[in-house]
Design a protein around this motif. Structure first.
Motif, PDB file in Angstrom:
ATOM      1  N   GLN A   8       0.834  -1.060   0.007  1.00  0.00           N
ATOM      2  CA  GLN A   8       0.248  -0.276   0.012  1.00  0.00           C
ATOM      3  C   GLN A   8       0.771   0.777   0.500  1.00  0.00           C
ATOM      4  O   GLN A   8       1.804   1.166   0.868  1.00  0.00           O
ATOM      5  N   VAL A   9       0.524   2.306  -0.960  1.00  0.00           N
ATOM      6  CA  VAL A   9       1.283   3.183  -0.888  1.00  0.00           C
ATOM      7  C   VAL A   9       0.854   4.588   0.497  1.00  0.00           C
ATOM      8  O   VAL A   9      -0.048   4.519   0.482  1.00  0.00           O
ATOM      9  N   LEU A  10       1.487   5.210   1.062  1.00  0.00           N
ATOM     10  CA  LEU A  10       1.128   5.860   1.973  1.00  0.00           C
ATOM     11  C   LEU A  10       1.461   6.829   1.417  1.00  0.00           C
ATOM     12  O   LEU A  10       0.636   7.771   1.863  1.00  0.00           O
ATOM     13  N   ARG A  11       3.149   7.943   0.523  1.00  0.00           N
ATOM     14  CA  ARG A  11       3.157   9.053   0.416  1.00  0.00           C
ATOM     15  C   ARG A  11       4.110   8.448  -1.080  1.00  0.00           C
ATOM     16  O   ARG A  11       4.457   7.248  -1.273  1.00  0.00           O
ATOM     17  N   ARG A  12       3.152   9.982  -2.448  1.00  0.00           N
ATOM     18  CA  ARG A  12       4.662   9.496  -3.039  1.00  0.00           C
ATOM     19  C   ARG A  12       5.004  10.916  -3.146  1.00  0.00           C
ATOM     20  O   ARG A  12       4.903  11.707  -2.307  1.00  0.00           O
ATOM     21  N   GLY A  13       6.428  10.665  -4.238  1.00  0.00           N
ATOM     22  CA  GLY A  13       6.451  11.982  -4.232  1.00  0.00           C
ATOM     23  C   GLY A  13       5.644  13.498  -4.856  1.00  0.00           C
ATOM     24  O   GLY A  13       4.404  13.026  -5.040  1.00  0.00           O
ATOM     25  N   ASP A  14       6.087  14.440  -5.607  1.00  0.00           N
ATOM     26  CA  ASP A  14       6.041  15.110  -6.359  1.00  0.00           C
ATOM     27  C   ASP A  14       5.778  14.808  -7.763  1.00  0.00           C
ATOM     28  O   ASP A  14       4.856  14.920  -9.108  1.00  0.00           O
ATOM     29  N   SER A  15       6.507  13.583  -8.309  1.00  0.00           N
ATOM     30  CA  SER A  15       6.781  12.845  -9.172  1.00  0.00           C
ATOM     31  C   SER A  15       5.785  11.383  -8.982  1.00  0.00           C
ATOM     32  O   SER A  15       5.113  11.688  -8.036  1.00  0.00           O
ATOM     33  N   PRO A  16       5.008  10.582  -9.714  1.00  0.00           N
ATOM     34  CA  PRO A  16       4.472   9.167  -8.939  1.00  0.00           C
ATOM     35  C   PRO A  16       5.274   8.355  -8.278  1.00  0.00           C
ATOM     36  O   PRO A  16       4.418   7.462  -7.924  1.00  0.00           O
ATOM     37  N   ARG A  17       6.689   9.106  -8.074  1.00  0.00           N
ATOM     38  CA  ARG A  17       7.132   7.957  -7.486  1.00  0.00           C
ATOM     39  C   ARG A  17       6.561   7.548  -5.896  1.00  0.00           C
ATOM     40  O   ARG A  17       6.170   8.731  -5.113  1.00  0.00           O
ATOM     41  N   ILE A  18       7.296   5.787  -5.422  1.00  0.00           N
ATOM     42  CA  ILE A  18       6.605   6.087  -3.996  1.00  0.00           C
ATOM     43  C   ILE A  18       8.360   6.671  -3.365  1.00  0.00           C
ATOM     44  O   ILE A  18       9.225   6.101  -2.991  1.00  0.00           O
ATOM     45  N   VAL A  19       7.169   7.048  -1.911  1.00  0.00           N
ATOM     46  CA  VAL A  19       8.155   7.975  -1.041  1.00  0.00           C
ATOM     47  C   VAL A  19       8.306   7.072   0.249  1.00  0.00           C
ATOM     48  O   VAL A  19       9.370   6.340   0.580  1.00  0.00           O
ATOM     49  N   ARG A  20       7.128   6.459   0.949  1.00  0.00           N
ATOM     50  CA  ARG A  20       6.543   5.086   1.567  1.00  0.00           C
ATOM     51  C   ARG A  20       5.513   4.796   1.220  1.00  0.00           C
ATOM     52  O   ARG A  20       4.974   4.678   0.570  1.00  0.00           O
ATOM     53  N   ALA A  21       5.569   3.080   1.542  1.00  0.00           N
ATOM     54  CA  ALA A  21       5.191   2.013   1.512  1.00  0.00           C
ATOM     55  C   ALA A  21       4.974   1.586   2.527  1.00  0.00           C
ATOM     56  O   ALA A  21       5.676   0.816   3.272  1.00  0.00           O
ATOM     57  N   ARG A  22       3.461   0.107   2.777  1.00  0.00           N
ATOM     58  CA  ARG A  22       3.578  -0.569   4.119  1.00  0.00           C
ATOM     59  C   ARG A  22       3.160  -1.966   3.088  1.00  0.00           C
ATOM     60  O   ARG A  22       2.528  -2.132   2.962  1.00  0.00           O
ATOM     61  N   VAL A  23       3.821  -1.874   3.371  1.00  0.00           N
ATOM     62  CA  VAL A  23       4.291  -4.561   2.653  1.00  0.00           C
ATOM     63  C   VAL A  23       3.391  -5.044   3.615  1.00  0.00           C
ATOM     64  O   VAL A  23       3.983  -4.487   4.962  1.00  0.00           O
ATOM     65  N   THR A  24       2.635  -5.521   3.256  1.00  0.00           N
ATOM     66  CA  THR A  24       1.718  -6.341   4.494  1.00  0.00           C
ATOM     67  C   THR A  24       1.803  -8.029   3.887  1.00  0.00           C
ATOM     68  O   THR A  24       2.103  -7.614   2.778  1.00  0.00           O
ATOM     69  N   GLY A  25       2.274  -8.716   4.674  1.00  0.00           N
ATOM     70  CA  GLY A  25       2.259 -10.219   4.574  1.00  0.00           C
ATOM     71  C   GLY A  25       2.039 -11.247   5.352  1.00  0.00           C
ATOM     72  O   GLY A  25       0.789 -10.791   5.913  1.00  0.00           O
ATOM     73  N   THR A  26       1.991 -12.539   4.564  1.00  0.00           N
ATOM     74  CA  THR A  26       1.513 -13.621   5.909  1.00  0.00           C
ATOM     75  C   THR A  26       2.057 -13.609   7.735  1.00  0.00           C
ATOM     76  O   THR A  26       1.670 -14.038   8.481  1.00  0.00           O
ATOM     77  N   ALA A  27       3.358 -12.977   7.325  1.00  0.00           N
ATOM     78  CA  ALA A  27       4.348 -12.856   8.804  1.00  0.00           C
ATOM     79  C   ALA A  27       3.912 -11.047   9.310  1.00  0.00           C
ATOM     80  O   ALA A  27       4.947 -11.649  10.293  1.00  0.00           O
TER      81      ALA A  27
END
Length: 509
Positions: A338-357
């Motif tokens: 899940q993308v939490l924050r993007r930069g001024d371009s579409p690049r991902i600045v921060r994301a949350r990775v959810t997995g089985t663990a």
């Protein structure tokens, strides 16, 4: 026919319970599904400052070097340095010796330019020996300077810039470094740039683009010293790519001469001029990429309209779920990013990775490194699709229905269930419309899966034809990116949404 008053309430409760089961069932991939992780983005490099392909495009559209630099470095102007600036570039390190030739003197002692000399670590200093093993020239405690007889010194073996047996202008210093020696090329800044410009930008690019590259490279060299070492610059992408004589071209030399001494400045002070290959259509603000809190008003995000033909303007990388999950520690098998924050371009600045663990929050640079990407990604989508399932006529069973709170465009029965969840007063009428709708053929193929997070509200159902993939219908994805569609048997199918496609599935007869 009369209906007991309690019957509609029981029917509605049953429908809502069925829908809930459907939503939960779609939150994980169906048994036996093929799962992939699709990573999309645009650009190559860190995205801050001047895009080299963008500069080429601007030059091709008539922009001058000054106009190019003013576009990418906001609020700057061009000033001139005094002549005589020198730069020190590391060529070799982490070895116990090096071999040089073409020298007039080594450590102040005259030597034969036609002979090769080996300089080896000796105690706290170095020893100079003819490469043929004859009488040593001498030793020096603090290293030696190798001065050329005819303008260049040749350094045997491979340098860190990839040059083998390269020739270099200026002088070469061989100094104690750790347990070995470091070989440093000390030369005039303008001569250094001759070995940089057309290693960073192709020699056949427009003159204005090469001139912009020369000015940006000159400015970067005087504002970004390594610090704490016996040299100022690395010979590779950690600083700038420098190849000595091997990197010089007529076009590069013209660009250096035409811009001699020119640097990018604010209030006549040189400012750091990051540059990179390709932006993907928009550069990034420095604060979203580099952790240095120092304000850099000239390194803002700007549109980059003239680089659409760059090889990495847009890119997609696809990984098996097992491979992708192994690249990110602490989450198990990846379920969603899940993308939490993007930069001024579409690049991902921060994301949350959810997995089985568990879950893990990462920055865009971590994703770029983990997946070995050209740039920070703009989307990471977990896709899944089942093998062909036998379709049943009439309303779709709950176990195969899409988990949708919205009407599923391909499934009237699911549409009725969604209406029920939203509290439609006449559920019976909705079910009657579903029964009157065309039922799925008994010999159809049911495909169930998801694109998570959903890259778009709808997905194209595509069949592979001789001419390529052809869209035959469009379906609505549920809030979690889930889908369930029925297709005829006999073809090869996939779903595609927002530029992301599921693996292809053969609907065998």
């Amino acid at each position: 026919m009369s209906v007991p008053p309690s019957a509609p309430r029981r029917r509605r409760a049953a429908l809502l319970g069925t829908l809930t089961a459907t939503v939960l069932a779609a939150s994980v991939a169906p048994a036996g599904a093929t799962e992939r992780v699709v990573v999309r983005g645009g650009g190559f490099g860190h995205g801050v400052g001047m895009s080299q392909y963008g500069a080429r495009g601007m030059a091709a559209h008539g922009a001058s070097a000054r106009e190019i630099l003013a576009h990418y470095y906001t609020g700057t102007s061009i000033s001139r340095l005094r002549d005589g600036r020198r730069v020190r570039v590391a060529l070799q390190w982490g070895r116990d010796a090096t071999t040089v030739s073409g020298a007039a003197t080594i450590g102040g002692a005259r030597v034969d330019p036609a002979r090769a000399y080996r300089i080896v670590r000796h105690g706290s200093g170095v020893r100079v020996l003819p490469a043929d093993g004859s009488r040593p020239v001498g030793t020096a405690k603090g290293g030696v300077q190798v001065r050329p007889a005819a303008g260049t010194v040749r350094v045997a073996g491979g340098a860190a810039d990839g040059v083998v047996d390269g020739a270099f202008r200026g002088r070469v210093d061989v100094l104690p470094d750790g347990a070995g020696v470091v070989v440093v090329n000390d030369l005039d800044l303008e001569d250094y740039l001759r070995g940089v410009v057309t290693k960073e930008s192709p020699a056949d690019w427009p003159a204005a683009a090469l001139q912009a590259q020369a000015i940006a490279a000159r400015t970067y060299a005087v504002t970004n010293a390594v610090g704490g070492r016996s040299f100022d610059q690395w010979p590779d992408v950690r600083s700038q790519v420098y190849a000595g004589i091997a990197g010089e071209t007529a076009a590069g030399d013209r660009a250096v001469r035409a811009t001699r001494g020119q640097v990018v400045t604010i209030d006549r002070k040189p400012v750091i001029t990051y540059f990179f290959s390709t932006s993907g259509g928009r550069t990034e603000d420095a604060r979203n990429v580099f952790p240095d809190p120092t304000p850099r008003s000239w390194l803002r995000s700007v549109p980059d309209p003239y680089e659409a033909d760059a090889p990495l303007h847009r890119w997609t990388r696809t990984f098996s779920l097992a491979s992708a999950s192994a690249r990110l520690d602490g989450v198990g098998r990846i379920r969603a990013v899940q993308v939490l924050r993007r930069g001024d371009s579409p690049r991902i600045v921060r994301a949350r990775v959810t997995g089985t663990a568990g879950r893990r929050t990462v920055d865009g640079g971590t994703l770029q490194t983990a997946f070995d990407l050209p740039d920070r990604p703009s989307a990471v989508v977990v896709v899944s699709i089942s093998a062909c399932r036998r379709a049943t006529p009439g309303p779709t069973p709950a176990t195969a229905a899409p988990s949708a709170a919205d009407v599923a465009a391909d499934d009237p029965a699911a549409g009725a269930l969604a209406l029920a969840e939203r509290g439609a007063r006449d559920v019976a009428a909705a079910l009657d419309r579903a029964r009157r709708a065309s039922a799925a053929p008994a010999d159809g193929c049911r495909l169930v899966g998801a694109l998570r997070p959903a890259p778009a509200a709808t997905a194209d159902v595509q069949e592979r034809r001789a001419s390529g993939w052809r869209t035959v219908r469009r379906v609505r994805l549920d809030g979690d990116g889930g889908f369930a569609v029925t297709v005829p048997r006999g073809g090869t199918w996939r779903l595609r949404a927002g530029g992301v496609a599921t693996p292809a599935v053969a609907a065998r007869r």
